[in-house]
Design an enzyme around this catalytic site. Structure first.
Site, PDB file in Angstrom:
ATOM      1  N   LYS A 168       0.873  -1.182   0.000  1.00  0.00           N
ATOM      2  CA  LYS A 168       0.000   0.000   0.000  1.00  0.00           C
ATOM      3  C   LYS A 168       0.906   1.226   0.000  1.00  0.00           C
ATOM      4  O   LYS A 168       1.782   1.346   0.867  1.00  0.00           O
ATOM      5  CB  LYS A 168      -0.915   0.023   1.224  1.00  0.00           C
ATOM      6  CG  LYS A 168      -1.814   1.269   1.211  1.00  0.00           C
ATOM      7  CD  LYS A 168      -2.928   1.190   2.227  1.00  0.00           C
ATOM      8  CE  LYS A 168      -2.515   1.749   3.567  1.00  0.00           C
ATOM      9  NZ  LYS A 168      -3.679   1.977   4.448  1.00  0.00           N
TER      10      LYS A 168
ATOM     11  N   ASP B 252      -1.076   5.737  15.752  1.00  0.00           N
ATOM     12  CA  ASP B 252      -0.367   4.993  14.715  1.00  0.00           C
ATOM     13  C   ASP B 252       0.937   5.686  14.328  1.00  0.00           C
ATOM     14  O   ASP B 252       1.461   5.501  13.248  1.00  0.00           O
ATOM     15  CB  ASP B 252      -1.272   4.819  13.478  1.00  0.00           C
ATOM     16  CG  ASP B 252      -1.776   6.158  12.954  1.00  0.00           C
ATOM     17  OD1 ASP B 252      -1.462   7.214  13.551  1.00  0.00           O
ATOM     18  OD2 ASP B 252      -2.480   6.159  11.929  1.00  0.00           O
TER      19      ASP B 252
ATOM     20  N   MET C 288      -7.364   2.699  18.547  1.00  0.00           N
ATOM     21  CA  MET C 288      -7.113   2.645  17.103  1.00  0.00           C
ATOM     22  C   MET C 288      -6.489   3.921  16.545  1.00  0.00           C
ATOM     23  O   MET C 288      -6.048   3.938  15.403  1.00  0.00           O
ATOM     24  CB  MET C 288      -8.437   2.393  16.364  1.00  0.00           C
ATOM     25  CG  MET C 288      -9.197   1.164  16.837  1.00  0.00           C
ATOM     26  SD  MET C 288      -8.251  -0.358  16.794  1.00  0.00           S
ATOM     27  CE  MET C 288      -7.962  -0.564  15.047  1.00  0.00           C
ATOM     28  N   GLY C 289      -6.465   4.995  17.336  1.00  0.00           N
ATOM     29  CA  GLY C 289      -6.007   6.275  16.783  1.00  0.00           C
ATOM     30  C   GLY C 289      -4.499   6.434  16.745  1.00  0.00           C
ATOM     31  O   GLY C 289      -3.956   7.145  15.898  1.00  0.00           O
TER      32      GLY C 289
HETATM   33  P1  NAD Z   1      -9.991  13.159  11.938  1.00  0.00           P
HETATM   34  O1  NAD Z   1      -8.983  14.226  11.699  1.00  0.00           O
HETATM   35  O2  NAD Z   1     -11.190  13.089  11.060  1.00  0.00           O
HETATM   36  O3  NAD Z   1     -10.502  13.252  13.458  1.00  0.00           O
HETATM   37  C1  NAD Z   1      -9.610  13.486  14.501  1.00  0.00           C
HETATM   38  C2  NAD Z   1     -10.279  13.170  15.830  1.00  0.00           C
HETATM   39  O4  NAD Z   1      -9.322  13.383  16.893  1.00  0.00           O
HETATM   40  C3  NAD Z   1     -11.465  14.078  16.150  1.00  0.00           C
HETATM   41  O5  NAD Z   1     -12.385  13.344  16.923  1.00  0.00           O
HETATM   42  C4  NAD Z   1     -10.828  15.178  16.994  1.00  0.00           C
HETATM   43  O6  NAD Z   1     -11.758  15.845  17.822  1.00  0.00           O
HETATM   44  C5  NAD Z   1      -9.871  14.345  17.811  1.00  0.00           C
HETATM   45  N1  NAD Z   1      -8.765  15.103  18.390  1.00  0.00           N
HETATM   46  C6  NAD Z   1      -7.917  15.961  17.751  1.00  0.00           C
HETATM   47  N2  NAD Z   1      -7.002  16.442  18.626  1.00  0.00           N
HETATM   48  C7  NAD Z   1      -7.291  15.881  19.832  1.00  0.00           C
HETATM   49  C8  NAD Z   1      -6.704  15.977  21.134  1.00  0.00           C
HETATM   50  N3  NAD Z   1      -5.641  16.744  21.342  1.00  0.00           N
HETATM   51  N4  NAD Z   1      -7.246  15.249  22.136  1.00  0.00           N
HETATM   52  C9  NAD Z   1      -8.330  14.441  21.916  1.00  0.00           C
HETATM   53  N5  NAD Z   1      -8.911  14.313  20.712  1.00  0.00           N
HETATM   54  C10 NAD Z   1      -8.399  15.020  19.690  1.00  0.00           C
HETATM   55  O7  NAD Z   1      -9.174  11.790  11.908  1.00  0.00           O
HETATM   56  P2  NAD Z   1      -9.716  10.315  11.611  1.00  0.00           P
HETATM   57  O8  NAD Z   1      -9.644  10.048  10.153  1.00  0.00           O
HETATM   58  O9  NAD Z   1     -10.992  10.104  12.328  1.00  0.00           O
HETATM   59  O10 NAD Z   1      -8.553   9.448  12.290  1.00  0.00           O
HETATM   60  C11 NAD Z   1      -8.385   9.454  13.688  1.00  0.00           C
HETATM   61  C12 NAD Z   1      -7.048   8.823  14.038  1.00  0.00           C
HETATM   62  O11 NAD Z   1      -7.015   7.471  13.584  1.00  0.00           O
HETATM   63  C13 NAD Z   1      -5.841   9.497  13.377  1.00  0.00           C
HETATM   64  O12 NAD Z   1      -4.832   9.612  14.352  1.00  0.00           O
HETATM   65  C14 NAD Z   1      -5.427   8.519  12.291  1.00  0.00           C
HETATM   66  O13 NAD Z   1      -4.051   8.598  11.993  1.00  0.00           O
HETATM   67  C15 NAD Z   1      -5.769   7.207  12.974  1.00  0.00           C
HETATM   68  N6  NAD Z   1      -5.918   6.046  12.093  1.00  0.00           N
HETATM   69  C16 NAD Z   1      -5.402   4.863  12.523  1.00  0.00           C
HETATM   70  C17 NAD Z   1      -5.506   3.750  11.733  1.00  0.00           C
HETATM   71  C18 NAD Z   1      -4.990   2.434  12.235  1.00  0.00           C
HETATM   72  O14 NAD Z   1      -4.871   1.473  11.473  1.00  0.00           O
HETATM   73  N7  NAD Z   1      -4.715   2.297  13.507  1.00  0.00           N
HETATM   74  C19 NAD Z   1      -6.122   3.826  10.478  1.00  0.00           C
HETATM   75  C20 NAD Z   1      -6.699   5.042  10.078  1.00  0.00           C
HETATM   76  C21 NAD Z   1      -6.591   6.158  10.907  1.00  0.00           C
END
Ligand code: NAD
Length: 321
Positions: free
Chosen positions: A67, A222, A219-220
């Protein structure tokens, strides 16, 4: 070579298909039949973009691929999603490119599927309340897949930016479940399962907020430096991950391991639970935590499934190379 463009993916691969593909490849990883190769991720010095490759080979499913893509922060202003990716699959016998597949929706689906698979295997069977921490783009995918995997009766949610909570309310309504916005303390007190899906660099959920018996899918996180839950929570929990090397370097466990609260060896690679090679939850009082960082094999598994479905339905563009 077959081409499955991004616009076709939504009509091809269901949440159920993504769930099956991800569950199967986690088990293949644990049996040593599938391997992820080292990840490349670089700032390219243009458009503030982060670009990289995640690749791997599933010897059992004969899926070889990569990817390619990353994060372009200026895309939103251009009407595009910031995360952009494309999956390339290769014939493992010859190395010839066999398919090019749009990877954006697939990434959202496979990430949601990973958490959902963890809920199926690690959450208490009587879990009724789903807690969502985060309300960004990915949160809706996570909620839909989790609700498919569990037996939830209602959803509670918290987000740092309350104006985004409408996404959680709308998604719960679409799924026919009541939704309530709660405080962080309320989230920990009410939820049986908590999905964290934020881009935070500091913990929101503290260890003493989480009840015994809770399952968390984090999950967030990464990337190095990101963090969603207090490191002490990992010391209280039985910790599982998709891949240990990623979990301790770019996942939620990076902080607990760096602080000496847990050792890398305390973390179970979750595929072993799916494959029946390691125990999952051992009591109703235990806190279980799945650290999902996202591995190439998840992407390749859903991409291969999308290609197979596209071929079956004649929805594929074939080009000779
Ligand atoms: P997004 O930008 O649409 O949303 C971000 C979210 O984080 C919102 O809910 C926002 O309010 C919150 N946020 C921002 N700063 C914050 C803080 N300081 N404290 C608490 N919350 C905060 O992003 P998304 O597309 O929903 O992705 C969210 C996360 O998931 C990203 O970090 C992304 O990299 C990660 N992600 C991980 C995987 C994985 O395989 N693990 C895959 C896709 C995305």
């Amino acid at each position: 070579m077959l081409i499955v463009p991004e616009k076709e993916i939504a009509g091809l691969i269901s949440e159920a298909a993504a769930f099956e593909a991800v569950e199967a490849v986690f088990a293949a990883m644990a049996r040593g039949e599938a391997v992820n190769f080292p990840v490349v991720r670089e700032a390219i010095g243009h458009a503030e973009a982060l670009y990289g490759f995640k690749s791997g080979f599933d010897r059992a499913g004969l899926v070889l691929g990569v990817k390619a893509g990353g994060y372009w922060p200026g895309n939103m202003a251009k009407g595009l999603t910031n995360h952009q990716s494309t999956v390339f699959l290769f014939d493992p016998d010859t190395g010839q490119a066999s398919a090019m597949v749009g990877g954006n929706l697939l990434t959202a689906l496979r990430t949601a599927a990973a958490a959902a698979v963890s809920i199926k295997h690690l959450a208490r069977k009587d879990a009724k309340v789903l807690g969502m921490l985060g309300a960004g783009h990915q949160s809706a995918f996570q909620m839909r897949a989790a609700v498919r995997a569990g037996n939830f009766e209602r959803v509670v949610g918290w987000n740092l930016h309350p104006e985004m909570l409408g996404r959680l309310a709308d998604t719960a309504a679409e799924l026919g479940l009541p939704f309530q916005a709660v405080s962080l303390e309320g989230l920990g007190a009410e939820a049986d399962v908590i999905i964290t899906i934020t881009s935070s660099f500091a913990p929101s959920l503290m260890a003493d907020m989480v009840r015994p018996g809770t399952h968390l899918a984090c999950m967030g996180t990464d990337t190095k430096g990101k963090q969603e839950v207090e490191a002490a929570l990992l010391a209280k929990a039985r910790v599982f991950c998709d891949e240990r090397a990623q979990s301790i370097s770019i996942g939620e466990a990076q902080h607990a391991v760096a602080a000496g609260l847990i050792a890398a060896g305390d973390i179970t690679e979750f595929g072993a639970v799916v494959a029946g090679l390691a125990p999952g939850r051992q009591s109703d009082a235990e806190i279980t935590l799945f650290d999902g960082t996202g591995v190439a094999l998840q992407d390749l598994a859903v991409a291969a499934r999308a290609v197979a479905l596209a071929v079956e339905r004649g929805q594929v563009v074939a080009v000779s190379v």
